[in-house]
Design a protein around this motif. Structure first.
Motif, mmCIF file in Angstrom:
data_model
loop_
_atom_site.group_PDB
_atom_site.id
_atom_site.type_symbol
_atom_site.label_atom_id
_atom_site.label_comp_id
_atom_site.label_asym_id
_atom_site.label_seq_id
_atom_site.Cartn_x
_atom_site.Cartn_y
_atom_site.Cartn_z
ATOM 1 N N LEU A 27 0.826 -1.202 0.000
ATOM 2 C CA LEU A 27 0.000 0.000 0.000
ATOM 3 C C LEU A 27 0.862 1.255 0.000
ATOM 4 C CD1 LEU A 27 -2.923 -0.957 2.417
ATOM 5 C CD2 LEU A 27 -2.649 -1.416 -0.023
ATOM 6 N N GLN A 28 2.010 1.202 0.671
ATOM 7 C CA GLN A 28 2.931 2.333 0.624
ATOM 8 C C GLN A 28 3.409 2.595 -0.801
ATOM 9 O OE1 GLN A 28 6.107 1.653 3.409
ATOM 10 N NE2 GLN A 28 4.811 1.930 5.219
ATOM 11 N N HIS A 29 3.609 1.537 -1.569
ATOM 12 C CA HIS A 29 4.023 1.700 -2.963
ATOM 13 C C HIS A 29 2.918 2.372 -3.783
ATOM 14 C CE1 HIS A 29 7.384 -1.593 -2.940
ATOM 15 N NE2 HIS A 29 7.599 -0.626 -2.053
ATOM 16 N N TYR A 30 1.672 2.000 -3.514
ATOM 17 C CA TYR A 30 0.562 2.667 -4.209
ATOM 18 C C TYR A 30 0.575 4.173 -3.922
ATOM 19 C CZ TYR A 30 -1.697 -1.862 -5.202
ATOM 20 O OH TYR A 30 -2.007 -3.114 -5.656
ATOM 21 N N VAL A 31 0.733 4.515 -2.661
ATOM 22 C CA VAL A 31 0.738 5.925 -2.272
ATOM 23 C C VAL A 31 1.935 6.650 -2.891
ATOM 24 C CG1 VAL A 31 1.129 7.467 -0.317
ATOM 25 C CG2 VAL A 31 -0.634 5.720 -0.174
#
Length: 387
Positions: free
Chosen positions: A285-289
């Motif tokens: 999810l950090q990569h998405y952000v």
């Protein structure tokens, strides 16, 4: 090279941001959008009270002044919470103040610009033909025949947003059937929607719902000479510079959507708990952000580059196309990742992610499809026309 906004622009941006947070928050925008069969006059009235319809209109005509950069800052801040409903401001700004300001006679400017600036006049764009889509010139079936004192229009337009509440239509029609080339022999008209023979029918669609999009039937509609914009038969040559402005405006709306998506995604990741802690600790999810934030910054830089060139009167045609392409795909991809981050709640009508996705999906199609944009960019590099 200085990529920072000058102080006057930052002050305007911050003022609009405070106004948006107070007067047009996201939960209120969701409520307006859910009432899809009713135009949000309350939003229009709030924009009027704040003087925002006058942005981009000279003070000589009762406006607030401001250049293309100012207008794009406003568009971005509105779209951050309103999503596609930001077009409530944008359509009349483009079809009304921008068009009258560029093509209008002194008399037309004096009559219509103060009405727009004070929120007393709504406009809609009536360009697209039912059988044509992006092939606007090749599919042009709407005709304008010369008669004493004016013109008689016949034909049909489609996907004219807010036409059902508009006072005037910015409408293009073929006025010379003998013209040698498709882009010749076109005239631009400023058509009152109350004219006999104008029939407006709302259409159901995926996003931007309460704003409304319509089909327009023209049956022997008389338009007097004083409501012709610019020189007859020369409309396409006049329109080209404003089409760049429209693409830049789309870029600003898309950037505002990315802003809203990023805000909601980070906030949700800091609050939602699963597997013993907040989901913000999950690397995926950090990569998405991180991807969304990168999309935000690259879109912002391209937007200010294009708006700056346009405000200085420089040629920005290719770059405006690149901005529209990149911004629309970034916004839709960001909203899609936002839905994935929030899971079921991202798909729920109780949150804004699904609204951002539905609204931004249109910008990959209109005002010109991204496939056609890519064709134009390739052609600008010396490659042959592909259509």
């Amino acid at each position: 090279m200085d990529f920072e906004l000058p102080e006057e622009y930052r002050a305007f941006r911050d003022m609009v941001r405070r106004w948006v947070d107070k007067e047009a928050p996201k939960d209120w925008a969701r409520m307006l959008e859910k009432d899809e069969h009713n135009y949000p006059f309350v939003l229009w009235d709030k924009l009027t009270e704040a003087g925002l319809h006058g942005v981009g209109i000279s003070e000589d005509y009762g406006g607030q002044g401001g250049d293309v950069v100012t207008q794009m800052l406003l568009a971005r801040e509105l779209a951050r919470t309103l999503g596609g409903l930001a077009w409530i401001w944008g359509i009349t700004s483009f079809a009304g103040s921008k068009s009258i300001g560029l093509y209008g006679t002194a008399e037309q400017k004096a009559k219509f610009l103060p009405e727009i600036a004070n929120g007393r006049l709504k406009a809609a764009i009536a360009f697209t033909e039912p059988a044509g889509g992006t092939d606007l010139l090749g599919s042009m079936q709407t005709t304008a025949e010369r008669v004493e004192g004016g013109w008689v229009l016949n034909g049909e337009k489609i996907w004219s947003s807010s036409a059902h509440v508009a006072d005037y239509l910015l409408l293009i029609a073929r006025s010379d059937k003998t013209a040698e080339k498709k882009h010749q022999g076109l005239t631009l008209f400023w058509v009152p929607t109350t004219t006999d023979g104008v029939k407006v029918t709302p259409l159901a669609k995926l996003g931007m719902r309460s704003m409304g999009s319509c089909s327009i039937h023209l049956d022997n509609v008389f338009v007097p000479d004083d409501l012709v914009l610019g020189e007859p038969h020369k409309a396409w040559y006049m329109l080209l510079p404003t089409l760049n402005n429209e693409r830049i405006m789309v870029g600003a709306f898309c950037l505002g959507v990315i802003d809203g998506v990023l805000e909601d995604a980070v906030d949700y990741m800091q609050q939602r708990k699963a597997f013993g802690g907040i989901i913000g600790r999950f690397q995926a999810l950090q990569h998405y952000v991180a991807d969304i934030a990168t999309m935000q910054k690259t879109t912002e830089l391209m937007l200010h580059f294009c708006a700056g060139k346009q405000s200085r009167g420089e040629n920005v045609g290719v770059e405006a196309n690149m901005l529209k392409l990149m911004a629309s795909e970034n916004a839709n991809a960001a909203a899609d990742m936002g839905i994935q981050i929030m899971g079921g709640m991202g798909y729920s009508a109780e949150t804004d992610m699904q609204r951002y996705w539905r609204d931004s999906r249109l910008w990959r199609i209109g005002p010109i499809t991204n496939e056609m944009v890519r064709n134009g960019i390739a052609e600008s590099l010396g490659l042959p026309r592909s259509f």
